[in-house]
Motif scaffolding. Structure first.
Motif, short mmCIF file in Angstrom:
data_model
loop_
_atom_site.label_atom_id
_atom_site.label_comp_id
_atom_site.label_asym_id
_atom_site.label_seq_id
_atom_site.Cartn_x
_atom_site.Cartn_y
_atom_site.Cartn_z
N GLY A 79 141.72 -21.66 73.63
CA GLY A 79 142.57 -22.58 74.38
C GLY A 79 143.71 -21.89 75.12
O GLY A 79 144.37 -22.52 75.94
N VAL A 80 143.94 -20.61 74.83
CA VAL A 80 144.95 -19.83 75.53
C VAL A 80 144.27 -18.74 76.36
O VAL A 80 144.55 -18.58 77.54
N ILE A 81 143.35 -18.02 75.71
CA ILE A 81 142.62 -16.94 76.37
C ILE A 81 141.25 -17.41 76.84
O ILE A 81 140.81 -17.07 77.93
N ASN A 82 140.58 -18.17 76.02
CA ASN A 82 139.20 -18.58 76.31
C ASN A 82 139.00 -20.09 76.16
O ASN A 82 139.78 -20.77 75.51
N GLU A 83 137.93 -20.53 76.79
CA GLU A 83 137.52 -21.94 76.71
C GLU A 83 137.06 -22.28 75.30
O GLU A 83 136.42 -21.48 74.62
N VAL A 84 137.37 -23.50 74.89
CA VAL A 84 136.85 -24.07 73.66
C VAL A 84 136.82 -25.58 73.86
O VAL A 84 137.67 -26.13 74.57
N LEU A 85 135.81 -26.22 73.32
CA LEU A 85 135.63 -27.66 73.48
C LEU A 85 135.60 -28.07 74.95
O LEU A 85 136.26 -29.02 75.37
N THR A 86 134.79 -27.34 75.75
CA THR A 86 134.61 -27.67 77.17
C THR A 86 133.15 -28.07 77.39
O THR A 86 132.34 -28.04 76.46
N ASP A 87 132.81 -28.36 78.62
CA ASP A 87 131.41 -28.69 78.94
C ASP A 87 130.50 -27.50 78.67
O ASP A 87 129.34 -27.66 78.29
N ARG A 88 131.04 -26.28 78.87
CA ARG A 88 130.23 -25.06 78.72
C ARG A 88 130.08 -24.61 77.27
O ARG A 88 129.06 -24.05 76.90
N VAL A 89 131.11 -24.81 76.48
CA VAL A 89 131.09 -24.27 75.12
C VAL A 89 131.89 -25.17 74.18
O VAL A 89 132.95 -25.67 74.55
N LYS A 90 131.32 -25.39 72.99
CA LYS A 90 132.05 -26.17 72.00
C LYS A 90 132.91 -25.22 71.18
O LYS A 90 134.13 -25.30 71.18
N PHE A 91 132.27 -24.30 70.47
CA PHE A 91 132.98 -23.29 69.68
C PHE A 91 132.44 -21.92 70.05
O PHE A 91 131.29 -21.78 70.44
N VAL A 92 133.26 -20.91 69.91
CA VAL A 92 132.86 -19.54 70.23
C VAL A 92 132.37 -18.89 68.94
O VAL A 92 133.17 -18.47 68.10
N ASN A 93 131.05 -18.82 68.79
CA ASN A 93 130.45 -18.20 67.61
C ASN A 93 129.68 -16.93 67.94
O ASN A 93 129.17 -16.26 67.05
#
Length: 175
Positions: A11-25
């Motif tokens: 949420g500061v550096i990378n997307e999370v909970l967006t159309d493209r990605v829910k969580f970064v795993n």
């Protein structure tokens, strides 16, 4: 003593909970938010260190292994370096939410430990986050708090994104 900027990750550096990605795993799920490399590169010019301080409860909850998380962080650091931006160290809390550990934000252990390790003047440093737990952790450690989002009553400043925040942080630090 040195000065630093502590950045939350999701949420500061990378997307999370967006159309493209829910969580970064996985590294392939990692997408920088707009202008993040440019913002970090700007901060690198004025601060001795830029750190990432992140809660990663997905490890404790079993959604990913710690080795996977480390690969994500290696990928992030490598991609930033290609853009001329440097992250000096990434630290994380791998424990489950509500586990009661000392390292999970809003606790300040991760920030304080980095401060001691790198001889950081926390009063002249900044914690940037997108949740109140980030701001509280920074305040407990003695940093100024910069919130990315609509509003946070505990923050010293509020901005919509890291590039806007970077300009204010630099101005505030050099005033």
């Amino acid at each position: 003593m040195k000065k630093a900027v502590f950045l939350d990750r999701d949420g500061v550096i990378n997307e999370v909970l967006t159309d493209r990605v829910k969580f970064v795993n996985k590294p392939k799920d990692f997408y920088f938010l707009p202008h993040v490399p440019k913002a970090i590169k700007k901060l690198n010019k004025y601060f001795d260190y830029i750190f990432v301080v992140t809660n990663q409860g997905g490890v404790g909850l079993g959604f990913m292994k710690e080795t996977q998380l480390q690969k994500i962080h290696e990928h992030m650091v490598k991609e930033l370096k290609k853009e001329g931006a440097t992250i000096h160290e990434v630290v994380y809390c791998p424990h489950k939410p509500k586990s009661g550990c000392a390292c999970r934000k809003p606790n300040s252990k991760l920030i304080v430990d980095l401060g001691e390790k790198y001889n950081i003047d926390l009063a002249k440093s900044y914690m940037v986050g997108d949740t109140d737990t980030d701001i509280i952790a920074g305040k407990r450690a003695g940093t100024k708090g910069v919130f990315l989002g609509a509003k946070d009553p505990l923050a010293d400043a509020v901005f919509p994104d890291l590039i806007s925040a970077a300009d204010w942080i630099i101005k505030d630090a050099t005033a």
